[in-house]
Design a protein around this motif. Structure first.
Motif, PDB file in Angstrom:
ATOM      1  N   VAL A 288       0.828  -1.207   0.000  1.00 22.38           N
ATOM      2  CA  VAL A 288       0.000   0.000   0.000  1.00 22.38           C
ATOM      3  C   VAL A 288       0.862   1.257   0.000  1.00 22.38           C
ATOM      4  O   VAL A 288       0.455   2.302  -0.501  1.00 22.38           O
ATOM      5  CB  VAL A 288      -0.967   0.014   1.202  1.00 22.38           C
ATOM      6  CG1 VAL A 288      -1.944  -1.130   1.109  1.00 22.38           C
ATOM      7  CG2 VAL A 288      -0.219  -0.048   2.525  1.00 22.38           C
ATOM      8  N   LEU A 289       2.085   1.153   0.540  1.00 25.90           N
ATOM      9  CA  LEU A 289       2.958   2.324   0.533  1.00 25.90           C
ATOM     10  C   LEU A 289       3.324   2.723  -0.884  1.00 25.90           C
ATOM     11  O   LEU A 289       3.458   3.912  -1.203  1.00 25.90           O
ATOM     12  CB  LEU A 289       4.224   2.033   1.343  1.00 25.90           C
ATOM     13  CG  LEU A 289       5.237   3.181   1.470  1.00 25.90           C
ATOM     14  CD1 LEU A 289       4.591   4.377   2.143  1.00 25.90           C
ATOM     15  CD2 LEU A 289       6.457   2.722   2.260  1.00 25.90           C
ATOM     16  N   VAL A 290       3.490   1.748  -1.770  1.00 20.32           N
ATOM     17  CA  VAL A 290       3.802   2.033  -3.166  1.00 20.32           C
ATOM     18  C   VAL A 290       2.715   2.908  -3.790  1.00 20.32           C
ATOM     19  O   VAL A 290       2.987   3.766  -4.643  1.00 20.32           O
ATOM     20  CB  VAL A 290       3.952   0.719  -3.965  1.00 20.32           C
ATOM     21  CG1 VAL A 290       4.053   1.000  -5.457  1.00 20.32           C
ATOM     22  CG2 VAL A 290       5.188  -0.031  -3.499  1.00 20.32           C
ATOM     23  N   CYS A 291       1.482   2.710  -3.344  1.00 19.43           N
ATOM     24  CA  CYS A 291       0.370   3.479  -3.909  1.00 19.43           C
ATOM     25  C   CYS A 291       0.468   4.962  -3.566  1.00 19.43           C
ATOM     26  O   CYS A 291      -0.109   5.801  -4.261  1.00 19.43           O
ATOM     27  CB  CYS A 291      -0.963   2.929  -3.411  1.00 19.43           C
ATOM     28  SG  CYS A 291      -1.253   1.225  -3.913  1.00 19.43           S
ATOM     29  N   VAL A 292       1.178   5.299  -2.478  1.00 13.87           N
ATOM     30  CA  VAL A 292       1.315   6.704  -2.098  1.00 13.87           C
ATOM     31  C   VAL A 292       1.971   7.497  -3.217  1.00 13.87           C
ATOM     32  O   VAL A 292       1.518   8.584  -3.601  1.00 13.87           O
ATOM     33  CB  VAL A 292       2.137   6.842  -0.800  1.00 13.87           C
ATOM     34  CG1 VAL A 292       2.400   8.314  -0.490  1.00 13.87           C
ATOM     35  CG2 VAL A 292       1.412   6.196   0.348  1.00 13.87           C
ATOM     36  N   ALA A 293       3.067   6.959  -3.755  1.00 18.16           N
ATOM     37  CA  ALA A 293       3.790   7.666  -4.811  1.00 18.16           C
ATOM     38  C   ALA A 293       2.903   7.896  -6.024  1.00 18.16           C
ATOM     39  O   ALA A 293       2.936   8.972  -6.635  1.00 18.16           O
ATOM     40  CB  ALA A 293       5.030   6.867  -5.210  1.00 18.16           C
ATOM     41  N   VAL A 294       2.075   6.913  -6.345  1.00 18.78           N
ATOM     42  CA  VAL A 294       1.207   7.036  -7.514  1.00 18.78           C
ATOM     43  C   VAL A 294       0.133   8.084  -7.282  1.00 18.78           C
ATOM     44  O   VAL A 294      -0.109   8.954  -8.121  1.00 18.78           O
ATOM     45  CB  VAL A 294       0.572   5.676  -7.863  1.00 18.78           C
ATOM     46  CG1 VAL A 294      -0.347   5.814  -9.077  1.00 18.78           C
ATOM     47  CG2 VAL A 294       1.663   4.654  -8.155  1.00 18.78           C
ATOM     48  N   THR A 295      -0.538   8.014  -6.130  1.00 20.64           N
ATOM     49  CA  THR A 295      -1.616   8.966  -5.859  1.00 20.64           C
ATOM     50  C   THR A 295      -1.082  10.384  -5.754  1.00 20.64           C
ATOM     51  O   THR A 295      -1.746  11.341  -6.152  1.00 20.64           O
ATOM     52  CB  THR A 295      -2.367   8.606  -4.573  1.00 20.64           C
ATOM     53  OG1 THR A 295      -1.443   8.581  -3.479  1.00 20.64           O
ATOM     54  CG2 THR A 295      -3.052   7.253  -4.696  1.00 20.64           C
ATOM     55  N   GLN A 296       0.132  10.541  -5.202  1.00 19.18           N
ATOM     56  CA  GLN A 296       0.678  11.876  -5.057  1.00 19.18           C
ATOM     57  C   GLN A 296       1.182  12.460  -6.363  1.00 19.18           C
ATOM     58  O   GLN A 296       1.439  13.654  -6.477  1.00 19.18           O
ATOM     59  CB  GLN A 296       1.806  11.856  -4.023  1.00 19.18           C
ATOM     60  CG  GLN A 296       1.355  11.542  -2.613  1.00 19.18           C
ATOM     61  CD  GLN A 296       0.229  12.429  -2.158  1.00 19.18           C
ATOM     62  OE1 GLN A 296       0.366  13.641  -2.087  1.00 19.18           O
ATOM     63  NE2 GLN A 296      -0.913  11.850  -1.849  1.00 19.18           N
ATOM     64  N   ARG A 297       1.329  11.597  -7.405  1.00 21.84           N
ATOM     65  CA  ARG A 297       1.698  12.093  -8.728  1.00 21.84           C
ATOM     66  C   ARG A 297       0.478  12.543  -9.519  1.00 21.84           C
ATOM     67  O   ARG A 297       0.594  13.192 -10.546  1.00 21.84           O
ATOM     68  CB  ARG A 297       2.429  11.007  -9.512  1.00 21.84           C
ATOM     69  CG  ARG A 297       3.772  10.616  -8.931  1.00 21.84           C
ATOM     70  CD  ARG A 297       4.786  11.719  -8.996  1.00 21.84           C
ATOM     71  NE  ARG A 297       5.140  12.078 -10.360  1.00 21.84           N
ATOM     72  CZ  ARG A 297       5.981  13.059 -10.680  1.00 21.84           C
ATOM     73  NH1 ARG A 297       6.536  13.775  -9.711  1.00 21.84           N
ATOM     74  NH2 ARG A 297       6.254  13.312 -11.945  1.00 21.84           N
TER      75      ARG A 297
END
Length: 300
Positions: A288-297
C-alpha cells in the motif's frame, strides 16, 4: 529558471503544503493503536474509547476560552459537527478499541486500517464534490486489494469479528475526516475538532463518569501514558494539521498520506511493544505504501 507562478503554481504549492500537514497528522495518529493497547492494560476498553474524548474535550474547551471564542459553533453547523462526532469521537475509538480487545494485533489492525484512504476518497466524492483522476482511483484500488488479500489470508480464508470491527472503524473515520475537512475550508482545523469535542461533552462526560465508577481501574505509568496519548494527541492535537492538510491538499489526494500509517504503526509496535510480525505483514504494508507515490503524482 523561476518556479511556477500564478494560480497554477499557487495551487500546486498549496497541495504540497497540504500533503506535508496531512502527514504530520498521520504521524500523530500512527501511535494510536499501541497507545490504546497500553491504556487498556489499566482501563476498561469502553472507558478508554469514551474517556479519551472527555480528556480531549476539556483541552478543547480550554483552548476555545483562551482564544476568547464561544464554546458552541453556529447552530446551522450542528448537523455537520454531529456527523464528525459520530465518526471520530465515538465510531473509530469504540470499533478499533473493541477489535484490539478481542485479539486483533496492533500490526494486523494497522494494515487493515490502510484501507482508510480509499474510503476517505470515496466520501470526498460523495460529500465534498471532489473528482480525482482515473489514475488516482487505480492506485486506491490497488492498495485496497492488497490489504483485502492480506486480511483474508491472515484470517484463514475469511474475515474475523475483529476485522469487521476494524472495517466499522475505518468507515467511521472516513466520514469524520471528510466532513471535518469540508468545514476546515472555512474554519481553522483546531476550531473544527474543538467544537466537535465540546459538543460531545454532554455524552462523553456522564458516560465516562459512569464507566469510571463501575469498571476496574489499575493505574500504571504505561496505562496512564497510553490514555493521555489517545486523549491529547490522537483525539485532539493530531487533527489540527490533519484537517488543515486535507482542506489545502484536497481530501482525496492529501488523505492518501495515510497509506504510510501502517508502516509507521508497525515501527511503533516493534519498538515500543516488542510485537513480532511476519514477512506477509511487511509485504502488505509495503504494497500500500507504493500506492502513495502514484496517488501523489496525480492531480485532482
Amino acid at each position: 529558471m523561476a518556479g511556477p507562478a500564478g494560480p497554477a503554481g499557487s495551487a500546486a504549492g498549496a497541495e504540497r503544503r497540504g500533503t506535508v500537514l496531512a502527514f504530520l497528522g498521520v504521524l500523530a495518529f500512527s501511535g494510536s493503536f499501541p497507545a490504546t493497547v497500553f491504556a487498556m492494560e489499566g482501563f476498561d476498553p469502553w472507558l478508554v474509547a469514551i474517556g479519551r474524548a472527555l480528556l480531549a474535550g476539556v483541552i478543547a474547551a480550554v483552548c476555545l476560552k483562551a482564544a476568547r471564542l464561544p464554546l458552541m459553533p453556529p447552530r446551522a453547523l450542528w448537523p455537520s459537527y454531529a456527523l464528525i462526532s459520530a465518526g471520530v469521537v465515538f465510531g473509530f475509538p469504540v470499533f478499533s478499541g473493541l477489535a484490539l480487545h478481542l485479539g486483533a494485533s496492533t500490526s494486523h489492525s494497522a494494515v487493515v486500517i490502510g484501507l482508510l484512504p480509499a474510503a476517505t476518497a470515496a466520501f470526498a466524492v460523495l460529500r465534498a464534490g471532489e473528482r480525482p483522476k482515473p489514475l488516482f482511483w487505480a492506485a486506491c484500488a490497488a492498495g485496497a486489494a492488497a490489504i483485502t488479500v492480506f486480511t483474508v489470508a491472515q484470517g484463514g480464508g475469511s474475515l474475523t469479528w475483529p476485522d469487521l470491527l476494524l472495517v466499522g472503524a475505518l468507515l467511521s473515520a472516513a466520514i469524520g475526516y471528510t466532513e471535518g475537512a469540508r468545514l476546515t475550508r472555512n474554519e481553522p482545523g483546531w476550531r473544527v475538532i474543538s467544537y466537535t469535542l465540546v459538543l460531545s461533552l454532554p455524552v462523553t462526560a456522564p458516560v465516562t463518569a459512569a464507566l469510571a465508577a463501575t469498571t476496574e481501574i489499575t493505574f500504571s505509568w504505561t496505562a496512564v501514558a497510553g490514555f493521555a496519548y489517545v486523549g491529547a494527541i490522537s483525539m485532539f492535537l493530531g487533527f489540527v494539521p490533519w484537517y488543515k492538510g486535507l482542506a489545502m491538499g484536497g481530501i482525496a489526494r492529501a488523505g492518501q498520506t495515510q497509506l504510510t500509517q501502517p508502516l509507521l504503526t508497525l515501527v511503533w509496535a516493534w519498538s515500543l511493544m516488542g510485537e513480532e510480525f511476519g514477512l506477509e505483514t511487511v509485504a502488505g504494508a509495503l504494497a500500500v505504501l507504493v500506492c502513495v507515490a502514484v496517488t501523489q503524482r496525480s492531480r485532482n
